[in-house]
Write an enzyme that holds these catalytic residues in place. Structure first.
Site, PDB file in Angstrom:
ATOM      1  N   ARG A  87       0.875  -1.436   0.102  1.00 21.45           N
ATOM      2  CA  ARG A  87      -0.052  -0.032   0.216  1.00 21.45           C
ATOM      3  C   ARG A  87       0.926   1.228   0.151  1.00 21.45           C
ATOM      4  O   ARG A  87       0.265   2.262   0.378  1.00 21.45           O
ATOM      5  CB  ARG A  87      -0.947   0.197   1.221  1.00 21.45           C
ATOM      6  CG  ARG A  87      -1.996  -0.983   0.975  1.00 21.45           C
ATOM      7  CD  ARG A  87      -2.984  -0.607  -0.040  1.00 21.45           C
ATOM      8  NE  ARG A  87      -4.141  -1.849  -0.002  1.00 21.45           N
ATOM      9  CZ  ARG A  87      -5.173  -1.393   0.621  1.00 21.45           C
ATOM     10  NH1 ARG A  87      -5.449  -0.375   1.142  1.00 21.45           N
ATOM     11  NH2 ARG A  87      -6.070  -2.475   0.604  1.00 21.45           N
ATOM     12  N   ARG A 147      -3.258   6.074  -0.050  1.00 23.22           N
ATOM     13  CA  ARG A 147      -3.597   6.239   1.362  1.00 23.22           C
ATOM     14  C   ARG A 147      -2.669   7.393   2.009  1.00 23.22           C
ATOM     15  O   ARG A 147      -3.372   8.567   2.343  1.00 23.22           O
ATOM     16  CB  ARG A 147      -3.151   5.132   2.061  1.00 23.22           C
ATOM     17  CG  ARG A 147      -3.926   3.854   1.725  1.00 23.22           C
ATOM     18  CD  ARG A 147      -3.676   2.819   2.436  1.00 23.22           C
ATOM     19  NE  ARG A 147      -4.821   1.932   2.948  1.00 23.22           N
ATOM     20  CZ  ARG A 147      -5.053   1.034   3.863  1.00 23.22           C
ATOM     21  NH1 ARG A 147      -3.931   0.653   4.363  1.00 23.22           N
ATOM     22  NH2 ARG A 147      -6.480   0.641   4.093  1.00 23.22           N
TER      23      ARG A 147
HETATM   24  O1  CP3 Z   1      -6.118   2.278   0.841  1.00 25.37           O
HETATM   25  C1  CP3 Z   1      -5.763   2.952  -0.268  1.00 25.37           C
HETATM   26  O2  CP3 Z   1      -4.440   2.609  -0.508  1.00 25.37           O
HETATM   27  C2  CP3 Z   1      -6.447   3.691  -1.385  1.00 25.37           C
HETATM   28  C3  CP3 Z   1      -7.036   2.921  -2.390  1.00 25.37           C
HETATM   29  C4  CP3 Z   1      -7.800   1.624  -2.256  1.00 25.37           C
HETATM   30  C5  CP3 Z   1      -7.196   0.390  -2.420  1.00 25.37           C
HETATM   31  N1  CP3 Z   1      -8.174  -0.543  -2.233  1.00 25.37           N
HETATM   32  C6  CP3 Z   1      -5.728   0.199  -3.075  1.00 25.37           C
HETATM   33  C7  CP3 Z   1      -5.298  -1.101  -3.023  1.00 25.37           C
HETATM   34  C8  CP3 Z   1      -9.008   1.300  -1.750  1.00 25.37           C
HETATM   35  C9  CP3 Z   1      -9.889   2.481  -1.220  1.00 25.37           C
HETATM   36  C10 CP3 Z   1      -9.213  -0.058  -1.729  1.00 25.37           C
HETATM   37  C11 CP3 Z   1     -10.425  -0.681  -1.236  1.00 25.37           C
HETATM   38  C12 CP3 Z   1     -10.342  -2.056  -0.442  1.00 25.37           C
HETATM   39  N2  CP3 Z   1      -9.945  -3.191  -1.255  1.00 25.37           N
HETATM   40  C13 CP3 Z   1     -10.032  -2.303   0.677  1.00 25.37           C
HETATM   41  C14 CP3 Z   1      -9.812  -1.057   1.880  1.00 25.37           C
HETATM   42  C15 CP3 Z   1     -11.132  -0.268   2.280  1.00 25.37           C
HETATM   43  C16 CP3 Z   1     -10.746   0.869   2.967  1.00 25.37           C
HETATM   44  O3  CP3 Z   1     -11.434   1.883   2.769  1.00 25.37           O
HETATM   45  O4  CP3 Z   1      -9.835   0.818   3.737  1.00 25.37           O
HETATM   46  C17 CP3 Z   1      -9.889  -3.326   0.986  1.00 25.37           C
HETATM   47  C18 CP3 Z   1      -9.445  -4.077   2.207  1.00 25.37           C
HETATM   48  C19 CP3 Z   1      -9.766  -4.090  -0.356  1.00 25.37           C
HETATM   49  C20 CP3 Z   1      -9.511  -5.347  -0.436  1.00 25.37           C
HETATM   50  C21 CP3 Z   1      -8.227  -5.637  -0.770  1.00 25.37           C
HETATM   51  N3  CP3 Z   1      -7.447  -5.014  -1.903  1.00 25.37           N
HETATM   52  C22 CP3 Z   1      -7.336  -6.551  -0.197  1.00 25.37           C
HETATM   53  C23 CP3 Z   1      -7.610  -7.497   0.726  1.00 25.37           C
HETATM   54  C24 CP3 Z   1      -6.024  -6.347  -0.804  1.00 25.37           C
HETATM   55  C25 CP3 Z   1      -4.672  -7.199  -0.316  1.00 25.37           C
HETATM   56  C26 CP3 Z   1      -3.727  -6.520   0.433  1.00 25.37           C
HETATM   57  C27 CP3 Z   1      -4.347  -6.220   1.729  1.00 25.37           C
HETATM   58  O5  CP3 Z   1      -4.375  -5.074   2.140  1.00 25.37           O
HETATM   59  O6  CP3 Z   1      -4.348  -7.103   2.456  1.00 25.37           O
HETATM   60  C28 CP3 Z   1      -6.077  -5.325  -1.708  1.00 25.37           C
HETATM   61  C29 CP3 Z   1      -4.969  -4.805  -2.460  1.00 25.37           C
HETATM   62  C30 CP3 Z   1      -4.851  -3.299  -3.007  1.00 25.37           C
HETATM   63  N4  CP3 Z   1      -5.868  -2.282  -2.556  1.00 25.37           N
HETATM   64  C31 CP3 Z   1      -3.762  -2.775  -3.630  1.00 25.37           C
HETATM   65  C32 CP3 Z   1      -4.089  -1.500  -3.503  1.00 25.37           C
HETATM   66  C33 CP3 Z   1      -3.081  -0.339  -4.089  1.00 25.37           C
HETATM   67  C34 CP3 Z   1      -2.372  -3.420  -3.913  1.00 25.37           C
HETATM   68  C35 CP3 Z   1      -1.571  -4.011  -2.823  1.00 25.37           C
HETATM   69  C36 CP3 Z   1      -0.343  -3.052  -2.271  1.00 25.37           C
HETATM   70  O7  CP3 Z   1      -0.400  -1.995  -2.729  1.00 25.37           O
HETATM   71  O8  CP3 Z   1       0.255  -3.510  -1.492  1.00 25.37           O
END
Ligand code: CP3
Length: 365
Positions: free
Chosen positions: A43, A47
């Site tokens: 991430r 964020r």
């Molecule tokens: O939080 C941010 O970085 C903003 C952008 C964003 C991402 N996903 C980027 C991301 C947002 C708002 C999301 C939505 C989302 N999808 C969430 C977060 C909800 C919130 O508002 O906090 C979640 C938990 C998901 C599902 C998800 N996405 C999982 C379980 C994973 C695997 C990594 C982890 O956190 O366990 C992702 C991958 C993900 N989402 C990446 C990015 C840029 C790629 C991995 C990385 O950058 O490490």
């Protein structure tokens, strides 16, 4: 289809000096000698960065993942700012699932929300196989990035079948994964059909990214730690193995990561990983004993430590670099993603410290 020369070099196992395949990050994944311990942060794109929040101000999450210009810019931001050793593609684990026809959205502050959760064999059948054309925006974003990044490797990624299934079955985020486990234990045939379909989608999605030139891939099984080792081996490992072994000849390192997976580290390696991601609960020397000396490790600073005074951060970073020496390869990272409230300056300092501490020790032999 165009042939990417960098990818070809990587596949031949003869990386040109200065190519991403010869970078400290890829070398550590391959358990080769490195000039310093490489570092990136899960991430890191998003964020905590004000320049990211500015770009995203009026653009929905899924929409931003489908715009190659935005994906490229957001992916590059942490590389420019922190000097990390690898970029990770800005996207989300549900992007390929949406491309496969599942009606879902990413809701700010909540996460992925699926309008019709999976309950039946017909629901599984509706998840279509995908190809390059279904995710052309990802192919394009990766190509833009590879051209822009030069020697810095780009990591592609996807969600693993269990973690994807948990969103599809629950309909959204869940603490207990109760509906997911109820389906797994109660309707094992349907469970295996769902995971087999998700493995197929995931494998195709990672192949598109590899063809477009990523230097490594990470399979996120973020929520696999909800399972016992026995259940993981029975219900999950075969499907993650379909994905990871399906990439065995692709010529790029495969990283396999989950949270709360202390009991699963050996099995997650066996699923077909070159590098096993470790959260902060297991010291890297202990993790290495569980994983074995034929795989590298990645991790494992507690993301909340970045909110502590610098002296605490420094002590923890030094400890982790030291414990990482027990592994045949170590990629420094957090134990899970960067928290939104993290001061980006601290991330920059951590990168510099990891490089300094690991390089100095290398000089001493
Ligand atoms: O939080 C941010 O970085 C903003 C952008 C964003 C991402 N996903 C980027 C991301 C947002 C708002 C999301 C939505 C989302 N999808 C969430 C977060 C909800 C919130 O508002 O906090 C979640 C938990 C998901 C599902 C998800 N996405 C999982 C379980 C994973 C695997 C990594 C982890 O956190 O366990 C992702 C991958 C993900 N989402 C990446 C990015 C840029 C790629 C991995 C990385 O950058 O490490």
């Amino acid at each position: 289809m165009t042939t990417d020369t960098t990818g070809t070099a990587a596949r031949d196992g003869d990386p040109r000096p200065g190519a991403p395949a010869d970078s400290p990050f890829v070398r550590a994944c391959r358990r080769e000698p490195v000039p310093h311990t490489p570092v990136w942060f899960m991430r890191q794109a998003g964020r905590s960065l004000p320049e990211y929040r500015e770009i995203r101000a009026n653009v929905g999450m899924l929409e931003s993942c489908r715009r190659p210009d935005l994906v490229a810019e957001i992916t590059l931001q942490p590389v420019r700012r922190h000097g990390v050793d690898a970029a990770i593609l800005f996207s989300d684990i549900v992007v390929p699932v949406a491309a496969a026809g599942v009606d879902l959205d990413i809701v700010a502050g909540t996460g992925p929300v699926v309008s019709e959760p999976v309950r039946t064999a017909e629901d599984v059948e509706r998840i279509r196989p995908i190809g390059r054309d279904d995710v052309a925006y990802v192919d394009e974003a990766v190509r833009l990035l590879v051209a822009e990044l030069g020697a810095t490797p780009l990591i592609g990624f996807a969600g693993a079948p269990f973690t994807l299934a948990s969103y599809l079955v629950e309909g959204g985020p869940s603490r207990t994964h109760a509906k997911t486990k109820a389906l797994m234990y109660g309707q094992p045939e349907l469970w295996h059909a769902l995971c087999a379909r998700l493995a197929e989608v995931t494998l195709s999605f990672l192949r598109v990214q590899i063809e477009a030139g990523v230097s490594a891939v990470q399979l996120f099984d973020s929520w696999a730690g909800a399972l016992s080792e026995a259940d993981y081996r029975r219900y999950v490992l075969p499907h993650s193995a379909t994905v990871l072994s399906g990439l065995a000849d692709a010529g790029v390192p495969r990283i396999h990561f989950g949270v709360g997976t202390a009991e699963l580290l050996g099995a997650m390696g066996e699923a077909g990983a070159d590098v096993v991601g470790v959260d902060w609960r297991t010291p890297l020397d202990v993790a290495t004993r569980r994983i074995g000396l034929h795989r590298a490790v990645q991790g494992n600073l507690d993301p909340t430590v970045l909110l502590a005074p610098w002296s605490v951060v420094e002590t923890e970073v030094r400890r982790i670099v030291e414990q990482g020496r027990a592994a045949p390869g170590h990629v420094f990272n957090l134990g899970h993603g960067v928290l939104p409230e993290t001061d980006p300056e601290v991330l920059t300092r951590v990168v510099a410290l990891v490089h300094e501490v690991s390089a100095r020790r290398a000089e001493q032999g």
